[in-house]
Scaffold this motif. Structure first.
Motif, PDB file in Angstrom:
ATOM      1  N   SER A  88      27.777  34.351  47.670  1.00  0.00           N
ATOM      2  CA  SER A  88      28.946  34.208  48.520  1.00  0.00           C
ATOM      3  C   SER A  88      28.626  34.592  49.962  1.00  0.00           C
ATOM      4  N   ALA A  89      27.752  35.559  50.117  1.00  0.00           N
ATOM      5  CA  ALA A  89      27.418  36.012  51.464  1.00  0.00           C
ATOM      6  C   ALA A  89      26.425  35.059  52.124  1.00  0.00           C
ATOM      7  N   VAL A  90      25.423  34.657  51.353  1.00  0.00           N
ATOM      8  CA  VAL A  90      24.404  33.775  51.925  1.00  0.00           C
ATOM      9  C   VAL A  90      25.026  32.453  52.335  1.00  0.00           C
ATOM     10  N   LYS A  91      25.921  31.967  51.469  1.00  0.00           N
ATOM     11  CA  LYS A  91      26.601  30.695  51.784  1.00  0.00           C
ATOM     12  C   LYS A  91      27.994  30.977  52.318  1.00  0.00           C
ATOM     13  N   GLN A  92      28.090  31.886  53.260  1.00  0.00           N
ATOM     14  CA  GLN A  92      29.398  32.261  53.766  1.00  0.00           C
ATOM     15  C   GLN A  92      30.173  31.045  54.276  1.00  0.00           C
ATOM     16  N   TYR A  93      31.466  31.029  53.929  1.00  0.00           N
ATOM     17  CA  TYR A  93      32.374  29.964  54.347  1.00  0.00           C
ATOM     18  C   TYR A  93      32.012  28.600  53.788  1.00  0.00           C
ATOM     19  N   SER A  94      31.258  28.585  52.725  1.00  0.00           N
ATOM     20  CA  SER A  94      31.045  27.303  52.058  1.00  0.00           C
ATOM     21  C   SER A  94      32.165  27.116  51.044  1.00  0.00           C
ATOM     22  N   PHE A  95      32.199  25.950  50.436  1.00  0.00           N
ATOM     23  CA  PHE A  95      33.238  25.696  49.445  1.00  0.00           C
ATOM     24  C   PHE A  95      33.114  26.690  48.282  1.00  0.00           C
ATOM     25  N   GLY A  96      31.869  26.909  47.865  1.00  0.00           N
ATOM     26  CA  GLY A  96      31.628  27.832  46.763  1.00  0.00           C
ATOM     27  C   GLY A  96      32.151  29.224  47.069  1.00  0.00           C
ATOM     28  N   ASP A  97      31.917  29.663  48.275  1.00  0.00           N
ATOM     29  CA  ASP A  97      32.386  30.979  48.697  1.00  0.00           C
ATOM     30  C   ASP A  97      33.897  31.083  48.555  1.00  0.00           C
ATOM     31  N   TYR A  98      34.596  30.065  49.070  1.00  0.00           N
ATOM     32  CA  TYR A  98      36.053  30.077  48.986  1.00  0.00           C
ATOM     33  C   TYR A  98      36.521  30.059  47.537  1.00  0.00           C
ATOM     34  N   LEU A  99      35.857  29.242  46.743  1.00  0.00           N
ATOM     35  CA  LEU A  99      36.262  29.110  45.347  1.00  0.00           C
ATOM     36  C   LEU A  99      36.139  30.459  44.628  1.00  0.00           C
ATOM     37  N   ILE A 100      34.988  31.091  44.845  1.00  0.00           N
ATOM     38  CA  ILE A 100      34.754  32.385  44.209  1.00  0.00           C
ATOM     39  C   ILE A 100      35.810  33.388  44.654  1.00  0.00           C
ATOM     40  N   THR A 101      36.065  33.392  45.960  1.00  0.00           N
ATOM     41  CA  THR A 101      37.068  34.308  46.487  1.00  0.00           C
ATOM     42  C   THR A 101      38.419  34.067  45.827  1.00  0.00           C
ATOM     43  N   ALA A 102      38.818  32.785  45.789  1.00  0.00           N
ATOM     44  CA  ALA A 102      40.144  32.463  45.271  1.00  0.00           C
ATOM     45  C   ALA A 102      40.249  32.882  43.809  1.00  0.00           C
ATOM     46  N   ILE A 103      39.248  32.536  43.014  1.00  0.00           N
ATOM     47  CA  ILE A 103      39.305  32.872  41.590  1.00  0.00           C
ATOM     48  C   ILE A 103      39.304  34.390  41.399  1.00  0.00           C
ATOM     49  N   GLY A 104      38.443  35.032  42.161  1.00  0.00           N
ATOM     50  CA  GLY A 104      38.372  36.483  42.071  1.00  0.00           C
ATOM     51  C   GLY A 104      39.716  37.125  42.345  1.00  0.00           C
ATOM     52  N   PHE A 105      40.350  36.689  43.383  1.00  0.00           N
ATOM     53  CA  PHE A 105      41.629  37.310  43.729  1.00  0.00           C
ATOM     54  C   PHE A 105      42.734  36.923  42.770  1.00  0.00           C
ATOM     55  N   LEU A 106      42.623  35.731  42.221  1.00  0.00           N
ATOM     56  CA  LEU A 106      43.589  35.329  41.203  1.00  0.00           C
ATOM     57  C   LEU A 106      43.537  36.332  40.061  1.00  0.00           C
ATOM     58  N   GLY A 107      42.328  36.647  39.662  1.00  0.00           N
ATOM     59  CA  GLY A 107      42.169  37.605  38.565  1.00  0.00           C
ATOM     60  C   GLY A 107      42.621  38.982  38.973  1.00  0.00           C
ATOM     61  N   MET A 108      42.352  39.329  40.204  1.00  0.00           N
ATOM     62  CA  MET A 108      42.654  40.683  40.626  1.00  0.00           C
ATOM     63  C   MET A 108      44.147  40.894  40.868  1.00  0.00           C
ATOM     64  N   ALA A 109      44.791  39.857  41.416  1.00  0.00           N
ATOM     65  CA  ALA A 109      46.191  40.011  41.773  1.00  0.00           C
ATOM     66  C   ALA A 109      47.099  39.867  40.561  1.00  0.00           C
ATOM     67  N   THR A 110      46.593  39.294  39.493  1.00  0.00           N
ATOM     68  CA  THR A 110      47.409  39.198  38.295  1.00  0.00           C
ATOM     69  C   THR A 110      47.251  40.500  37.524  1.00  0.00           C
ATOM     70  N   PRO A 111      48.358  41.162  37.245  1.00  0.00           N
ATOM     71  CA  PRO A 111      48.222  42.394  36.481  1.00  0.00           C
ATOM     72  C   PRO A 111      47.528  42.086  35.152  1.00  0.00           C
ATOM     73  N   ASN A 112      46.683  42.991  34.713  1.00  0.00           N
ATOM     74  CA  ASN A 112      45.911  42.748  33.492  1.00  0.00           C
ATOM     75  C   ASN A 112      46.780  42.424  32.291  1.00  0.00           C
ATOM     76  N   PHE A 113      47.863  43.179  32.150  1.00  0.00           N
ATOM     77  CA  PHE A 113      48.669  42.949  30.951  1.00  0.00           C
ATOM     78  C   PHE A 113      49.284  41.561  30.962  1.00  0.00           C
ATOM     79  N   LEU A 114      49.667  41.120  32.175  1.00  0.00           N
ATOM     80  CA  LEU A 114      50.278  39.794  32.275  1.00  0.00           C
ATOM     81  C   LEU A 114      49.242  38.720  31.975  1.00  0.00           C
TER      82      LEU A 114
END
Lengths: 656, 381, 332
Positions: C127-153
């Motif tokens: 993500s850092a090496v390819k900063q601001y690439s599509f892959g970077d954004y995708l990883i960020t989005a998925i990561g935050f999706l997981g993080m922002a959703t409470p675990n129990f939900l």
């Protein structure tokens, strides 16, 4: 659209024919099983009758063949003394696991109720008790002497004989605080009508299969109360003589305790005596007995080879091989498990109704609605002895209770909280239960803000400066603190507070865990709570309606006054005192009619005072059964007194 | 090769920048940062999104068609209202409208079913009169941004189990969820930076003591702590205020993680030549920490900040289990998510998951903004 | 270095002691005690305990004494005979219960932790090496999706989806039919299937953290002049990145790595409850709720040791990773 209708009628037709086919087949089955065993035998497991005309489960046949256990007729009581359990729909077949949700060893009672075999049990219609472990009883004319007959040749689950000695042993050794950690149950006392004193019964052995219970004064309801207070009036003497310190000495007993995992001999006695069904070592009379450590993630109970009941065809019960209890940590698991068809029989709260119903086909189960003996599905109790004197006076004012009752729009509550099923109603005895009063459920149910306003004015409550909340007559702040046990009735409490606020009554809410709630209750620190009462018959279980000890929030420390003999607590006065008088009369009654009369008096006092305010009629308890599980009655009363699912007699359930 | 050229450019820029800006160092630094930030497209979008959210929160009572306790048994668990432009006759309307709704319970499952009554049309209007409220807590008004006339109903996101408009609850819930958690993040940030900083910078005895304190705080069993607190807090304390206190207390426990990291970073940075140089030339410790050390790992700080926000927004749900968090009728996103988590709602009323979308968008926006800030923090690149 | 470690180890004793006192005090801070919870549970079964019966039980369990007396008794048992006391809820020695749940807890935590680190560190670097690439954004989005959703939900949603599409909500670690069986190929496959949801839930919750931190650190390091030097020397890009910035970027991860020691032993509590995993977390959670003093106390003591040890491990690792710190520590 047209297509759909055709399709639907077609499918209806098919199901109908299938159903009739089913019934026809069933009828034939029941008629035939006795004669042409071979027919069913080819289809299912071999059910061979023994020489004595009995049949047993295949898994037990294996054991008999291997010589591990004696033949089936030697395991059961003598032929005349075998209990024949009527089957609800049809004669069943052996086998299968009943997967049952449970929350682990904390949830002792869930599994207890399913497997319970009391001396006398309640009839399914709730009209009285019938012999169960006992074969029968004789009682003299003034109800002071009961002779309880046991079943000859009956055995514990380890094969040892069950006799009168086991009852006497229980009475003499288990029912004492030293072993059991509990005081003697109330049902063993009779009341001296003159002095009102409690006098202990005497219990003696008549012969190997009969015991005599003698009271000094008439005890008309002894058997019913026994069925509630002390369902298991017996204990395996031969077993306890190998573990209790009084028989084997403190040191040896401590060794045994450590082996079981207990820290000391006292807890050994309490737990194996009280929660005995959880211990595989401890013999029982139940249809299923513990097979492994209840603390494991999967607790298994397996059929008791020595069980004393058969069906009408002589097949030894239970039909189902095992009850498998997988630990579930969250209530949602039970629901998901049911939806996925991983549970054979489970009971659910009414709030899960829609989601269960929506998935009924997919999950291949049926939702049965069992009646609840609760007085209402939503309710409020105001502590009549609450500490603050001004608040206490207010709570004791019947006009205030009426005002709180009419200040709430019950239609909204009914729709939002009970899906419209619990009709707008007052907390009252449901039709069909003892103590039912015509028209009571309509008392103070109309939503009438003006009436509430008028009543509060009459009491003398003033408004505060902003005309938002009421104050006491002297202008001081008025606020009701509601205690709520965690996770219960969130939505209702929200609605209720809104309506109270609209009427100018300020409320505050505090959520506590059940342990804290219990302590607060004892300390008389619960001014108000959201709870209804649920009882079948006040004469049998008075705790919620009669202030005998601290338990139900509405009577607060009146209960302490009774239980401490007037040393502590608040002295009951007026109608509450009358309730207690009526209770004493019940205790000293010499006939069932008298008891019914005084019980009715108690109920009428409750109707007059409405200490427990209800808003909506009770909602049913859901008993959800997989479609291949048979012999579960669809319309029973689910009450603690009747032992939950136990009232349906699980030993005769079978899996098709 | 290309990267090398890019880097060369950066270096030259850096030197030029330094020379030009020497006199108005602070002010132009900020200006440069802003300029740089504005070049970062995603950060710009995020800034707009966050700004928009806060405006919505600020004018929440005006934007939401309903208040917090508008229970309605007729519209329990209603799906989002469909908005129409074309009516049943195929006629096109310039103002969108909604149809009237008839609700009935399914006799079998008792589920509320909603059918559009196409004979009743309610055009969506702006600045309609509705429930009274106080804007910013003191300006009384009854004008709402949009709505339909009674008895029509417009539920943009459907309703909850008590018949309340979910959209209104999300909007009003943002007033809590976008403010209080940030206070918590801020406090733990300051504490973590401070203690981690002095621990790492000075080392020795101070370091040892602070580290042991951190260990003790880390081992606090939070559950009984909350239980005790929940019993101790008087019930009369307003719920949002109580939540603020709880958040602050939580922040006093949460800072330890950051402090550990800051410390280890300081240890590795404090022997860098430029720090040594500053020390020798008599720069005060505080100044060294603030001017020389902290910028050295700003990116980490920004990242942890943005990462802390979602856990603070969601963390509240665990608190309400103990009776400490926000509780309905008060709304916050955590409360809404908690209702959504029941199987019944996931299975039958999936629109109750909409608040989750808001949490995710907010978190993403904060994060991308953080990214932009991080880049912009070094404006001379 | 060795003397430093020794000193730290010695210092552990008073710190852990102090922690154990604080912890024991906090456990009994909430109102009520185990007996009141127990009595309340009895009441739901239709049995009402009176004051006398409760008093008897309190005495039997020693709960009628002041908390510091209970503490002293308990700690004395540990120090003198290694007896950690007795769980009131389970009616068994505390050590038995901890042993019962330890195996599966370790498996679940290690699998999900392995997943977290193995997945997030390379992803963060990418993500850092390819900063601001599509892959970077995708990883960020998925990561935050997981993080922002409470675990129990997240768990509930996944279980429900699994129920709708596979017909099984995948509760627990095995399907019911496999629970009793010995390990076999089929059981192993079943286990893997049941691990999918926990790994997603626990994984997405913590990977985002690591990915973002790793990415941020990498970006910072990659701007440092030494990169330019390295590039100028003509080293291959991959080699440069692995050799310098990755090592430096690990610093913040390592400084709290030791603390994950605790999470290995608990497993994610709330997630475990929602997914019905038989791990240590839920057991301890209930022990705390019902004030099962000795079970909770022992557990927290164990956690305290883990935390203190973890800090030490982190410190040692940091020195090993970062030569600058190493130089400085030499003097100690």
């Amino acid at each position: 659209m047209k297509n759909k209708i055709i399709l639907m009628s077609l499918s209806l037709l098919i199901t109908m024919s299938a159903l009739t086919g089913c019934f026809a087949g069933n009828a034939k089955n029941t008629a035939n099983t006795a004669n042409t065993k071979t027919n069913t035998a080819t289809a299912t497991n071999t059910v061979q009758k023994s020489a004595g005309g009995f049949a047993e489960a295949p898994m037990l046949q294996e054991l008999v063949k291997a010589g591990t256990i004696p033949a089936v007729e030697d395991r059961m009581p003598v032929k005349e003394d075998i209990m024949i359990e009527p089957t609800f729909e049809s004669i069943g077949k052996y086998g299968g696991d009943w997967r049952n949700p449970w929350n682990g060893p904390d949830d002792k009672w869930g599994i207890e109720m399913i497997t319970e075999e009391p001396l006398f049990r309640f009839k399914q219609d709730g009209t009285g008790v019938e012999p169960n472990v006992a074969k029968g009883f004789d009682v003299n004319a003034d109800s002071t002497e009961y002779v309880i007959h046991l079943r000859e040749g009956m055995k514990w689950s380890d094969g040892q004989p069950f006799t009168a000695d086991d009852v006497i042993f229980y009475w003499e050794h288990m029912l004492i605080p030293e072993t059991f950690g509990k005081a003697l149950y109330d049902c063993y006392y009779s009341i001296n009508p003159e002095t009102g004193e409690k006098e202990r019964a005497e219990i003696t052995k008549v012969d190997d299969y009969a015991v005599k219970v003698v009271f000094k004064h008439p005890s008309v309801q002894f058997l019913e109360r026994l069925a509630i207070d002390n369902k298991w009036f017996f204990a395996p003497a031969h077993y306890y003589k190998t573990i209790l310190p009084e028989f084997i000495g403190e040191d040896k007993a401590l060794e045994v305790a450590k082996e079981y995992g207990f820290n000391d001999t006292k807890t050994l006695g309490i737990w194996t005596g009280y929660y005995y069904w959880l211990y595989p070592q401890r013999p029982t009379l139940r249809p299923w007995v513990a097979k492994n450590d209840a603390n494991s993630d999967r607790f298994v109970m397996e059929r008791n080879p020595y069980f004393f009941k058969t069906d009408s065809e002589g097949q030894q019960l239970p039909y189902i091989d095992r009850i498998v209890l997988d630990k579930m940590q969250d209530p949602s698991h039970k629901l998901l498990g049911m939806l996925a068809g991983n549970i054979e029989v489970g009971q659910f709260d009414f709030k899960d109704f829609t989601v269960l119903k929506e998935n009924e086909k997919k999950g291949n189960y049926r939702v049965l609605t069992w009646k609840s003996p609760a007085w209402s599905s939503t309710g409020v109790q105001l502590n009549q002895t609450t500490e603050d004197p001004k608040l206490r006076a207010l709570f004791q004012d019947i006009r205030f209770r009426e005002a709180l009752s009419v200040a709430v729009d019950r239609k909204e509550v009914s729709e939002i909280i009970t899906n419209g099923l619990g009709e707008p109603a007052q907390a009252s005895v449901s039709e069909g239960l003892p103590g039912y009063q015509d028209g009571w459920n309509k008392q103070w149910v109309e939503y009438d803000k003006a009436r509430a306003e008028k009543l509060l004015d009459e009491i003398g409550l003033k408004w505060d400066a902003q005309h938002k909340f009421r104050t006491f007559a002297d202008g001081s702040d008025l606020s009701i603190l509601i205690y709520q046990e965690k996770g219960e009735d969130d939505k209702f409490i929200e609605l209720l507070r809104k309506y109270y606020h609209e009427a100018g009554i300020r409320t505050e809410l505090k959520i506590v865990d059940s342990g804290t709630f219990f302590d607060l209750k004892y300390a008389n620190k619960v001014p108000a709570t959201i709870k209804s009462v649920s009882i079948v018959n006040v004469a049998l279980r008075p705790d919620e309606l009669v202030p005998l000890r601290v338990i139900t929030p509405w009577f607060g420390h009146y209960g302490l006054y009774s239980s401490s003999g007037g040393k502590e607590g608040v002295k009951p006065e007026g109608d509450v005192a009358q309730i207690l008088e009526n209770w004493d009369k019940i205790k000293a009654s010499t006939s069932k009619e008298e008891i019914a009369k005084f019980s009715d008096e108690i109920i009428k006092l409750h109707q007059k005072n409405q200490w427990i305010i209800g808003y909506t009629a009770p909602t049913p308890t859901l008993t959800v059964v997989k479609n291949n599980v048979k012999n579960v009655a669809p319309d029973l009363v689910s009450a603690d007194e009747f032992r939950g699912i136990g009232v349906a007699h699980p030993e005769q359930f079978y899996i098709e | 090769m290309k990267t090398m050229l890019g880097d060369l450019n950066r270096w030259t820029q850096l030197f030029r920048g330094k020379k030009q800006q020497e006199t108005h160092y602070a002010a132009s630094h900020w200006r440069l940062m802003m300029r740089k930030l504005m070049k970062h497209k995603l950060a710009k979008v995020s800034l707009v999104v966050i700004g928009f959210m806060y405006v919505v929160a600020l004018f929440g009572n005006f934007i939401s068609p309903q208040g917090l306790d508008k229970y309605d048994s007729v519209y329990l668990n209603s799906r989002p209202t469909s908005i129409h432009f074309i009516d049943t006759d195929g006629k096109f309307h310039f103002t969108p409208f909604v149809y009237g709704m008839k609700s009935e319970r399914d006799p079998e499952t008792l589920r509320k079913m909603f059918v559009e009554d196409t004979s009743l049309k309610y055009p969506i209007k702006f600045f309609v009169k509705g429930e009274e409220y106080k804007l910013f807590g003191f300006i009384p008004s009854s004008i709402h941004l949009f709505g339909v006339e009674d008895p029509g109903r417009l539920f943009l996101f459907g309703t909850d189990g008590m018949g309340r408009d979910l959209f209104s609850r999300i909007v009003l819930g943002s007033q809590v969820s976008l403010t209080i958690p940030l206070v918590g993040v801020g406090i733990s940030f300051v504490l973590g930076l401070f203690f981690g900083g002095i621990s790492g910078y000075f080392g020795g005895m101070i370091d040892s003591v602070i580290q042991r304190i951190i260990e003790i705080i880390r081992s606090f069993p939070t559950l009984p702590l909350w239980m005790a607190l929940s019993a101790a807090i008087p019930p009369r304390v307003p719920i949002v205020q109580m939540f603020l206190y709880i958040t602050i207390i939580m922040a006093f426990i949460e800072w330890t993680g950051l402090a550990r990291v800051v410390r280890s970073k300081f240890i590795s940075l404090r022997n860098e030549d430029y720090v040594m140089a500053a020390k020798i030339s008599g720069v005060s410790d505080a100044k060294i920490i603030i001017v020389h050390l902290i910028p050295g790992f700003l990116s980490y700080l920004v990242v942890t900040m943005t990462l802390a926000i979602p856990s603070m927004i969601i963390g509240e749900t665990a608190m309400s289990f103990l009776g400490l968090g926000i509780r309905s009728p008060a709304a916050s996103w955590g409360v809404l998510l908690q209702e959504a988590q029941q199987i019944e709602n996931v299975a039958l009323y999936p629109w109750k998951l909409i608040p989750l979308g808001f949490v995710i968008i907010t978190v993403l926006a904060f994060n991308f903004l953080g990214d932009g800030l991080r880049d912009a923090a070094d404006p001379y690149k | 270095m060795l003397s430093y470690i020794l000193r730290r180890l010695l210092l552990m004793i008073p710190v852990v002691m102090l922690i154990s006192i604080v912890v024991f005090f906090i456990i009994q801070l909430p109102p009520g005690d185990f007996i009141s919870t127990y009595a309340a549970k009895m009441a739901t079964g239709g049995e009402i305990m009176d004051d006398a019966a409760m008093q008897v039980m309190r005495e039997a369990y020693g709960l009628d004494q002041a908390w510091y007396m209970q503490y002293l008794k308990w700690i004395w048992g540990i120090v003198t005979e290694g007896n950690f006391g007795y769980s009131l809820a389970f009616n068994r020695p505390v050590s038995d219960i901890i042993a019962q749940y330890m195996g599966l807890t370790l498996i679940v935590s290690l699998v999900s932790m392995l997943f977290t680190y193995v997945f997030s560190i390379p992803t963060g670097i990418y993500s850092a090496v390819k900063q601001y690439s599509f892959g970077d954004y995708l990883i960020t989005a998925i990561g935050f999706l997981g993080m922002a959703t409470p675990n129990f939900l997240m768990a509930i949603i996944l279980m429900y989806i699994s129920y709708v599409y596979v017909g099984d909500p995948m509760l627990g670690i095995f399907s019911p039919e496999f629970v009793d069986q010995a390990w076999s190929y089929a059981k192993f496959i079943d286990f893997l299937k049941h691990m999918i949801i926990p790994v997603i839930v626990i994984g997405t919750a913590s990977t985002c953290d690591l990915i973002r931190v790793m990415r941020g650190q990498m970006l910072e390091e990659m701007e440092k002049p030494y990169m330019l030097t390295a590039r100028a020397k003509g080293l291959s890009e991959a080699k440069i990145i692995m050799k310098y910035p990755v090592r430096a970027a690990m610093n913040p991860i390592v400084s709290t790595l030791g603390w994950s020691l605790t999470s290995i032993f608990t497993g994610a509590t709330i997630t475990a409850i929602v997914l019905n995993l038989p791990t240590q977390g839920p057991v301890m959670y209930n022990a705390l709720l019902s004030q099962d003093m000795y079970l909770a106390g022992t557990w927290l003591l164990f956690m305290a040791v883990c935390i203190v040890l973890g800090t030490l491990i982190s410190d040692i690792l940091l020195v090993w990773l970062d030569p600058r710190i190493r130089m400085q520590r030499k003097g100690m």
